[in-house]
Design an enzyme around this catalytic site. Structure first.
Site: not given
Ligand code: 5GP
Length: 180
Positions: A50, A105, A136, A158, A164, A170
């Site tokens: 990402g 990302d 977020k 998003v 993606d 992407r």
């Molecule tokens: P975390 O481990 O912080 O919950 O999530 C991180 C990963 O979840 C990011 O690197 C991404 O790949 C995915 N992710 C989280 N929110 C989104 C979003 O709104 N859109 C997309 N496309 N991927 C997300």
């Protein structure tokens, strides 16, 4: 310019963050990093897939002497006693004594970030900081500080600029949000 509602697979997405706003927020992150790491030679560690667009645009505005590398966090089922195991792939060089900047990302729950931090700490770096394009705050469940944030967004899905939906989208040069 991407100003239209788009369809990716079975879902519809609407324009959310323009290319101009994205680029301005990235310049802002670069300015902070340039000031904080003056005289240091940090290692920028991009987390694939990402982060590739953010990474490239961020690094164009970084005026430090620095190195770059990319990693991927893979998770697989271990034995019944170890459960889910996380492995970092791609890090071929030593990070001992280095100032490491993780480039992500998006930070959502923070699970990825905390795991990365845990694994990287074992390599005895001098410091580890995190730069993320999007954050977020409503979804974030950890106490770990997030050092550099491009833009804070509400808890929505998003797409684009590296992010993606089922592997697609992407390559979009701006950010879209799920049209509900
Ligand atoms: P975390 O481990 O912080 O919950 O999530 C991180 C990963 O979840 C990011 O690197 C991404 O790949 C995915 N992710 C989280 N929110 C989104 C979003 O709104 N859109 C997309 N496309 N991927 C997300």
């Amino acid at each position: 310019m991407d100003m239209e509602i788009i369809t990716v697979k079975d879902k519809s997405f609407k324009p959310y963050i323009s290319e101009e706003d994205l680029q301005a927020s990235i310049k802002n992150v670069a300015i902070q990093i340039n000031a904080d790491y003056k005289g240091s030679e940090p290692l920028f560690l991009g987390v694939l897939n990402g982060s590739f667009m953010f990474f490239a645009d961020l690094l164009k505005s970084v005026d430090l002497e620095c190195k770059v590398s990319f990693v991927k966090l893979a998770s697989y089922e271990g034995t019944s006693t170890t459960g889910k195991v996380n492995e970092l792939i791609g890090l071929s060089e030593s990070i001992e004594g280095r100032d490491v900047i993780i480039v992500e990302d998006i930070v959502d729950t923070g699970n990825t970030l905390v795991k990365l931090h845990e694994i990287l700490s074992k390599g005895n770096p001098k410091s580890i900081k995190i730069a993320t394009l999007l954050y977020k705050p409503e979804a974030y469940k950890k106490d770990h500080p997030i050092d550099y944030v491009g833009l804070e967004i509400p808890n929505a899905f998003v797409l684009g600029y590296g992010l993606d939906y089922d592997g697609l989208g992407r390559n979009l040069s701006s950010i879209y949000v799920l049209n509900e």
